[in-house]
Design a protein around this motif. Sequence first.
Motif, PDB file in Angstrom:
ATOM      1  N   PRO A 145       0.934  -1.443   0.146  1.00 35.03           N
ATOM      2  CA  PRO A 145      -0.115  -0.033  -0.048  1.00 35.03           C
ATOM      3  C   PRO A 145       0.843   1.307   0.431  1.00 35.03           C
ATOM      4  O   PRO A 145       1.937   1.132   0.434  1.00 35.03           O
ATOM      5  CB  PRO A 145      -0.759  -0.286   1.354  1.00 35.03           C
ATOM      6  CG  PRO A 145      -0.743  -1.473   2.050  1.00 35.03           C
ATOM      7  CD  PRO A 145       0.668  -2.476   1.483  1.00 35.03           C
ATOM      8  N   ALA A 146       0.428   2.352  -0.767  1.00 38.78           N
ATOM      9  CA  ALA A 146       1.129   3.888  -0.569  1.00 38.78           C
ATOM     10  C   ALA A 146       1.307   3.785   0.472  1.00 38.78           C
ATOM     11  O   ALA A 146       0.288   3.894   1.611  1.00 38.78           O
ATOM     12  CB  ALA A 146       0.401   4.728  -1.344  1.00 38.78           C
ATOM     13  N   ALA A 147       1.967   4.873   1.280  1.00 36.84           N
ATOM     14  CA  ALA A 147       2.967   5.231   2.138  1.00 36.84           C
ATOM     15  C   ALA A 147       2.552   4.406   3.406  1.00 36.84           C
ATOM     16  O   ALA A 147       2.864   4.608   3.985  1.00 36.84           O
ATOM     17  CB  ALA A 147       2.450   6.334   2.417  1.00 36.84           C
ATOM     18  N   SER A 148       3.539   2.654   2.627  1.00 33.71           N
ATOM     19  CA  SER A 148       3.829   1.533   3.874  1.00 33.71           C
ATOM     20  C   SER A 148       4.160   1.925   4.837  1.00 33.71           C
ATOM     21  O   SER A 148       4.757   0.704   5.612  1.00 33.71           O
ATOM     22  CB  SER A 148       2.917   1.373   3.468  1.00 33.71           C
ATOM     23  OG  SER A 148       3.508   0.206   2.404  1.00 33.71           O
ATOM     24  N   ASP A 149       5.943   2.058   3.784  1.00 34.65           N
ATOM     25  CA  ASP A 149       7.241   1.660   4.530  1.00 34.65           C
ATOM     26  C   ASP A 149       7.492   2.415   6.106  1.00 34.65           C
ATOM     27  O   ASP A 149       6.712   3.127   7.375  1.00 34.65           O
ATOM     28  CB  ASP A 149       8.491   2.971   3.918  1.00 34.65           C
ATOM     29  CG  ASP A 149       9.511   1.967   3.663  1.00 34.65           C
ATOM     30  OD1 ASP A 149       8.513   0.887   2.516  1.00 34.65           O
ATOM     31  OD2 ASP A 149      10.412   2.734   2.665  1.00 34.65           O
TER      32      ASP A 149
END
Length: 147
Positions: free
Chosen positions: A61-65
């Motif tokens: 998912p986006a921005a999941s780091d």
Amino acid sequence: MRKRRFSVEQIVAPLEHYDRPANLFVAGFIGSPSMNFLKGRLQGGRFISENGTSLPVASAPAASDGKPVIYGVRPEHFILDEANGLPAEVAVVEPTGSETQVFAKFGGADVVGVFRERVDAQPGQQIRVTPDPRLVRLFDEQTGKRL
């Protein structure tokens, strides 16, 4: 008389429960043996288990780091891969006829793999496996919901 309360977790066609479980409860309830769960985090588009093992994901998912997640892989979605797989330490090999169940330590967790191939390994030995990243499911560690 006591009233019983029930909770509906997911209303979909039967195979949707198996293929796209809404949460950890559904994922663990459907299938036999049940889905394997590994705790860790997403980093650089990969899953990093609690013991540092890096595992593939098809898409994060986006921005999941750095997000803490549960990595779910069904036993039959492990692939025997002697060339590129990761080590799994065998605890039990259970031939069941057309399939072989292997109970092992993988990525710091106890897992079960189900293989159509014959697995010639003894307890204590290693086999090399990889999860099929297209079939891995990620769940939010706090809510249990599928990402």
